[in-house]
Design an enzyme around this catalytic site. Sequence first.
Site: not given
Length: 265
Positions: A108-110, A112
Amino acid sequence: MDDARFEPLPPSHGVRTLAGTEHTLANEVPLAITINGVNHAVMMVSPVQLDAFITGFLLSEGIIAHHRDIHDLEFSREHNALIAAVTLANRCHQPWLQQKRSLAGRSGCGICGLESLQAALPELPELPETPLPDTHMLASLRDQLRPWQPLNRDCGALHAAFFVDYQGNIHHASEDVGRHNALDKLLGWQHQQSERPEGMVLLTSRCSIELVQKMVRSHNPTLLTLSAPTQLAVEQARHYRLNLIHLPYQQSPRVYAASAHSQLK
């Protein structure tokens, strides 16, 4: 890609609800990526367009500069998981090892897993000035999207990335459960063409800073999104001279960033 021994996974499954009705749901599988024998990342992906995904992922992460930097790519399957074994050119291997980061489980989070703010907000080369597209032409794009999204029609829950020429015609689309993955698949397809096509990228998702960075790294000057961008994405788009345009539903296009003020006709 050597897929002679690769048994693909289906892109969707029929699943019954507790009430007994059957529906088709998108398949989401772990894909482990190894680079020159070293574990790099585990991504949750839709099991379609995987060779394009690997190419686009490595390009947009700054690991390779050209699809020819991938000397070999082999897929294998372990139960309901996939493994992509990538062999890189020597010139890419050492720089990658020096900046290797942990991306395990990222879907989801690029950003992280990054270890420093400098890595999260790298300084990238600015894009060349590119005229804005004709915003009147953009208004008709939504009507073209549905035929290009067969998985989303059947299952829902998928993001899509489209390649659009400057006349407003769609030439290719990529679908995935992850919005970053959908863009990577499209960028991989673009770079695999014998003559790289010029045009715009359209995303069904919101625009965050990681997607701006992927556009800049892949030298794509214009990004269209169906959902609104974040403030930081707009700031970074302006910094890198990326044309960033939001296409709201039943409203006029909103130009948040532009590298040049003249419009294409």
